[in-house]
Design an enzyme around this catalytic site. Structure first.
Site, short mmCIF file in Angstrom:
data_model
loop_
_atom_site.label_atom_id
_atom_site.label_comp_id
_atom_site.label_asym_id
_atom_site.label_seq_id
_atom_site.Cartn_x
_atom_site.Cartn_y
_atom_site.Cartn_z
CD GLU A 1 15.70 19.99 22.25
OE1 GLU A 1 14.48 20.07 22.06
OE2 GLU A 1 16.53 20.64 21.60
CD GLU B 1 21.37 21.17 19.06
OE1 GLU B 1 20.56 22.12 19.01
OE2 GLU B 1 21.01 19.98 19.16
CG HIS C 1 20.73 26.60 20.85
ND1 HIS C 1 21.22 26.76 19.56
CD2 HIS C 1 20.32 25.31 20.93
CE1 HIS C 1 21.10 25.62 18.91
NE2 HIS C 1 20.56 24.72 19.71
CG ASP D 1 22.89 29.13 17.84
OD1 ASP D 1 22.53 29.18 19.03
OD2 ASP D 1 22.18 28.65 16.94
CG ASN E 1 22.06 17.30 22.24
OD1 ASN E 1 23.06 17.89 22.66
ND2 ASN E 1 21.36 17.74 21.20
#
Ligand code: 9MR
Length: 399
Positions: free
Chosen positions: A215, A320, A292, A322, A256
């Site tokens: 990030e 990641e 996300h 979701d 990432n």
């Protein structure tokens, strides 16, 4: 005459064969509109109210009645639990040419036996990412003092299950011990701290994939002004990547981030960073797209963005995933979530350089979402009772 007789014969057989699922196919579940019986030699097993699957008669669990499966087969329900499925997300991902389908996990979850039983199932998960225990505050709480107990617990679990491990992460603005954030660093001191940290953890967990940089950007595409950027500019990025490569030449090294999954300033900045690192000869193997997402708002440009990254000479992974919803959950939201999971996984399937997919924990029971986004949740493919949701079928359909 002869041709129409053959056609009639063909048509007569089509409805029969289409009305049955073949081995490992879905044969029932809420929202499922396909066949509900299995081809001869198989039996329809209900794993949850959302998912039933055809499995060969001779692999049916001994605890259920062995109904002969000459067509049509009846569904058999297994109350309170699932046998080990003969197929699953990782098995399907590998058949489809991907390296893995995986899940994040956390140390506190590993005392939950029912949870661990599913996590351990290599048919479902071929890869694990520790959600917290390899971060800086966990691994170097004091300068030069490295603690690997929690990280080792996850690494050992992955090893004993034969699952891949994703190191997460070397350098991130969050979950830093105060000695990193509150020291008044010179540039050379801080670069040396970054170098020591990355090389020590990457060499401890050798042969892995690593989110070396996590990030680095703000949502507007500018660099995040954390301690690393403020003191070193972008030099901490190349220092960390080079330290990781030297520590383990076999590790795959990633940057990432989130909100780089659609066209915009942040994705452009990440692409520019990849280009500049590559042209400077800095080691970099991949870009992680966290994914996300929100139900009904999955970016349509995901596949194109992944192709744009791979065109720069890096691989990509969904790291990641979701897809959260505003609670309470409804049937309509679950159905949309199923479609959304399917379209995300389909985007990875369509890009050769997309090597695998990781969900940010597989169950709503342990999702990070509700504690971060008030009133939102139910973002994962298994519900909080560890039962598969329609989202699971969406993933399977794409694989
Ligand atoms: O899942 C992690 C959660 O347990 C922590 O409290 C949180 C702290 O920031 O970090 C979560 O994981 C994050 C990951 O490391 C980086 N991308 C976003 C993830 C969700 O916040």
């Amino acid at each position: 005459m002869k041709a129409s007789a053959s056609l009639a014969c063909l048509l007569a057989t089509v409805p029969f064969s289409m009305a049955q699922s073949s081995v490992w196919g879905q044969c029932g579940g809420i929202g499922w509109t396909g066949p509900t019986t299995c081809a001869s030699g198989n039996i329809c097993i209900e794993y949850s109210s959302y998912y039933s699957q055809c499995i060969p008669n001779d692999q049916a669990p001994s605890t259920i009645p062995t109904t002969p499966a000459s067509p049509p087969t009846t569904s058999v329900s297994i109350p309170g639990g699932s046998p080990t499925p003969a197929s699953g997300l990782n098995a399907a991902a590998k058949v489809a040419g991907k390296l893995y389908f995986g899940s994040a996990t956390d140390n506190s979850e590993l005392t939950d036996n029912a949870y661990v039983t599913i996590l351990d199932n290599k048919n479902e998960f071929g890869q694990i990412t520790p959600a917290n225990s390899m971060k800086w505050d966990a691994t170097e709480p004091e300068r030069g003092t490295f603690t690997f107990n929690s990280g080792d617990q996850i690494a050992n679990l992955a090893k004993s299950n034969g699952q891949l491990l994703r190191g997460h992460n070397c350098v991130w603005y969050n979950q830093l011990p105060s000695w990193v954030t509150s020291t008044s660093w010179s540039k050379s001191d801080l670069l040396s701290v970054v170098q020591t940290h990355c090389s020590t953890i990457v060499s401890h967990y050798k042969g892995q994939v690593w989110d070396v940089i996590n990030e680095p950007f703000n949502d507007d595409g500018t660099y995040r002004t954390d301690v690393f950027y403020t003191v070193t500019g972008t030099d901490y990025i190349s220092t960390a990547l080079q330290a990781a490569r030297t520590a383990d030449p076999n590790a795959k090294l990633y940057i990432n981030d989130y909100n780089i999954e659609s066209t915009g300033a942040k994705a452009t900045s990440m692409m520019n960073l990849v280009k500049s690192l590559k042209s400077a000869g800095v080691p970099l193997d991949g870009v992680g797209l966290q994914c996300h997402f929100i139900v009904g708002e999955v970016p349509t440009s995901l596949q194109s963005i992944m192709q744009q990254f791979t065109a720069l000479g890096v691989e990509v992974a969904i790291t990641e995933l979701d897809i959260r919803m505003t609670l309470p959950e409804t049937q309509a939201l679950l159905t949309q979530q199923q479609k959304d999971y399917q379209s995300v996984v389909a985007a990875c399937m369509a890009v050769e350089g997309c090597v695998g997919i990781t969900v940010w924990d597989y169950t709503d029971k342990y999702s990070w979402v509700p504690s971060t986004f008030s009133g939102q949740g139910d973002a994962c493919p298994w519900d909080s009772n560890l039962q598969k949701k329609p989202a699971y079928n969406g993933i399977m359909a794409a694989l």
